[in-house]
Structure formats: C-alpha cells, structure tokens
Design an enzyme around this catalytic site. Structure first.
Site, PDB file in Angstrom:
ATOM      1  N   LYS A 110       0.899  -1.169   0.052  1.00  0.00           N
ATOM      2  CA  LYS A 110       0.043  -0.055   0.068  1.00  0.00           C
ATOM      3  C   LYS A 110       0.925   1.175  -0.016  1.00  0.00           C
ATOM      4  CE  LYS A 110      -2.150   1.539   3.763  1.00  0.00           C
ATOM      5  NZ  LYS A 110      -1.679   2.865   4.013  1.00  0.00           N
ATOM      6  N   GLU A 112       0.624   5.733  -0.152  1.00  0.00           N
ATOM      7  CA  GLU A 112      -0.192   6.999   0.075  1.00  0.00           C
ATOM      8  C   GLU A 112      -0.070   8.100  -1.046  1.00  0.00           C
ATOM      9  OE1 GLU A 112       0.383   9.223   3.847  1.00  0.00           O
ATOM     10  OE2 GLU A 112       0.264   6.890   4.809  1.00  0.00           O
ATOM     11  N   GLU A 174      -9.293   7.292   3.620  1.00  0.00           N
ATOM     12  CA  GLU A 174      -9.379   7.606   5.001  1.00  0.00           C
ATOM     13  C   GLU A 174     -10.000   8.798   5.401  1.00  0.00           C
ATOM     14  OE1 GLU A 174      -5.485   7.097   7.075  1.00  0.00           O
ATOM     15  OE2 GLU A 174      -6.095   8.102   8.712  1.00  0.00           O
TER      16      GLU A 174
HETATM   17  O1  KIV Z   1      -0.664   2.860   8.529  1.00  0.00           O
HETATM   18  C1  KIV Z   1      -1.954   2.646   8.998  1.00  0.00           C
HETATM   19  O2  KIV Z   1      -2.393   1.820   9.680  1.00  0.00           O
HETATM   20  C2  KIV Z   1      -2.808   2.956   7.713  1.00  0.00           C
HETATM   21  C3  KIV Z   1      -4.357   2.773   7.992  1.00  0.00           C
HETATM   22  C4  KIV Z   1      -4.787   4.079   8.751  1.00  0.00           C
HETATM   23  C5  KIV Z   1      -5.161   2.607   6.759  1.00  0.00           C
HETATM   24  O3  KIV Z   1      -2.541   3.345   6.607  1.00  0.00           O
END
Ligand code: KIV
Length: 248
Positions: A110, A112, A174
């Site tokens: 994942k 950002e 988010e």
């Molecule tokens: O790092 C994390 O826990 C996240 C969540 C807030 C989705 O990115």
C-alpha cells in the site's frame, strides 16, 4: 489466502471485506483465527508499537521486521505491507522496496497518494498495489476530515479514478465524507476500504490498537473499540505482580 481477484469478486457480489492492522506474530495469528480477510502492516506501527509521534519516523528497516512477523503469524491471510515515508520516492526505489516486502510473503503493498510514476512502474512489474487517498498521515498538516470542500472532494474522486485506471486492485479511503466514499465506491472497479469513509465502502479497516482498546488515548471519530485490552492487560499484570509479591 484471498487474491486481489478474489477481493474484487467480493466487491461485485456485494460482500463486505474486513481488514485490520496487525504488526506482530501473536496478533496476526489472532486476526487470522478471527477470519479477517486482510491484514495491513501499517506504518501506524510507528505510533502504536514504537511510540513515535509521526509515521515519518520509521523506514524500511523497521517495517521489514514487522511484515515478516505478520507473514509468519498469518500465512493464510492476505497481508498488505505499507510503504513507509520516502520508501516510494521514485519508481525504482519503490519497486526495490516493494520486492523486499513481497519476498517476505506480503500479498500486496500500500502507498499513500499518487507519487509520480510509481504506481505505473509497480503495476508494470505486476506488483499488486493498494492505493491510499483522503487523509494521508505521512504528509498531512493536520488530521481533519478531507474532501469537505467541493474542490477537495473532486480531487480525491479524480485521484481514485486515476489509481483505478492504473490497475490498483484496492483503495483505502481515509477520513472523508460518507457521500464521497459512496460515490467513489460506485465509480471504481477497485475495492474501496474505508477508515472513516462511511458505511458504503466495500470494506473497512481499523487500527488494531483502536479496535482492541489497547491504549487510553481518545479514539479517532470513526473508530470503534470492540474490547478493552488495556484494562484486561493491566488487570492481568496486577494479578501477576500480586502473586509474586505474596510469595515468601
Ligand atoms: O498505517 C496504517 O495503519 C494505515 C491505516 C490508517 C489505513 O495506513
């Protein structure tokens, strides 16, 4: 283990997806035993596990230890590894770091926002990518809800369509208004996972420490505490202290 295709099939069948963060072997085992669809090894571990104020304070060295532990604890669950701050600063760096996670057993990564050329490069190498839009803790100036103005909402919606067109199988949304979460969910092929994105996203993710009540801080407005582990743990430790002190 659910593949990106399985998760997208759940979306088209209207089946909700449950994701939680976990960071270590023991809690990964519990999440898997509970039937969690996906476990996110979030860079929130900077706050929850290591006590730092910002997620910017950790890097790949820390993330690798936690991702490996979670993959050992939940070998049958789709583990998403979070790219820490600057680990995705350019396409080649992002690919090299993503591969380090995949080699440990992560099923996807994942990241950002939409760092220039990065998602395109990772997808060209067949790395399954989960995008993260709305409030972006690595770079946010504050933790207020995003997408409240028309302009901001449009930018998030456009970004969601963009990452969808690049082949992200999933997008974390988010802290955005419920209506925006609903609109994006109906417009994209990728699976939407909300954390403060309202009830209409395809699934939900919570930070483990919020969901299990492992701290005494005020919860974010969108989080729910399902059990009070801080109280349970303190109680257990007290019993232990008392049993030691009671012995001659
Ligand atoms: O790092 C994390 O826990 C996240 C969540 C807030 C989705 O990115």
């Amino acid at each position: 283990m659910l593949t990106p295709e399985d998760l997208k099939a759940k979306k088209s069948q209207g089946e909700k997806i449950a994701m939680v963060t976990a960071y270590d072997f023991a809690f990964a085992q519990m999440a898997e035993a509970a039937g969690m669809d996906q476990i996110l090894v979030g860079d929130s571990l900077a706050n929850t596990m290591l006590g730092y104020k910002s997620t910017r304070e950790i890097g790949m060295n820390e993330m690798l230890i936690f991702v490996a532990a979670v993959c050992r604890g939940a070998p049958n669950t789709h583990v998403v590894a979070d790219m820490p701050y600057l680990s995705d600063k350019d396409p080649q760096t992002a690919y090299d770091n993503a591969m380090r996670f995949m080699d440990l057993g992560a099923a996807s990564i994942k990241l950002e926002g939409t760092p220039e050329g990065v998602i395109e490069f990772l997808r060209s190498k067949d790395i399954p990518v989960c995008a993260h839009l709305g409030l972006l803790p690595q770079t946010a100036e504050n933790f207020k809800q995003k997408g409240k103005t028309e302009e901001e909402a449009r930018a998030i919606e456009e970004a969601a369509k963009f990452v969808d067109s690049l082949g992200c199988f999933e997008t974390v949304l988010e802290h955005i208004p419920e209506e925006l979460g609903k609109k994006i969910t109906s417009e994209v092929k990728s699976v939407t996972i909300g954390i403060g994105g309202g009830k209409f996203t395809d699934g939900q993710v919570l930070v483990m420490h919020d969901a299990l009540g492992m701290h005494q801080r005020k919860l974010p407005p969108f989080a729910t505490k399902f059990v009070d582990m801080y109280a349970l743990g303190t109680e257990g430790f007290k019993k232990y202290v008392n049993s030691v002190k009671a012995k001659p």
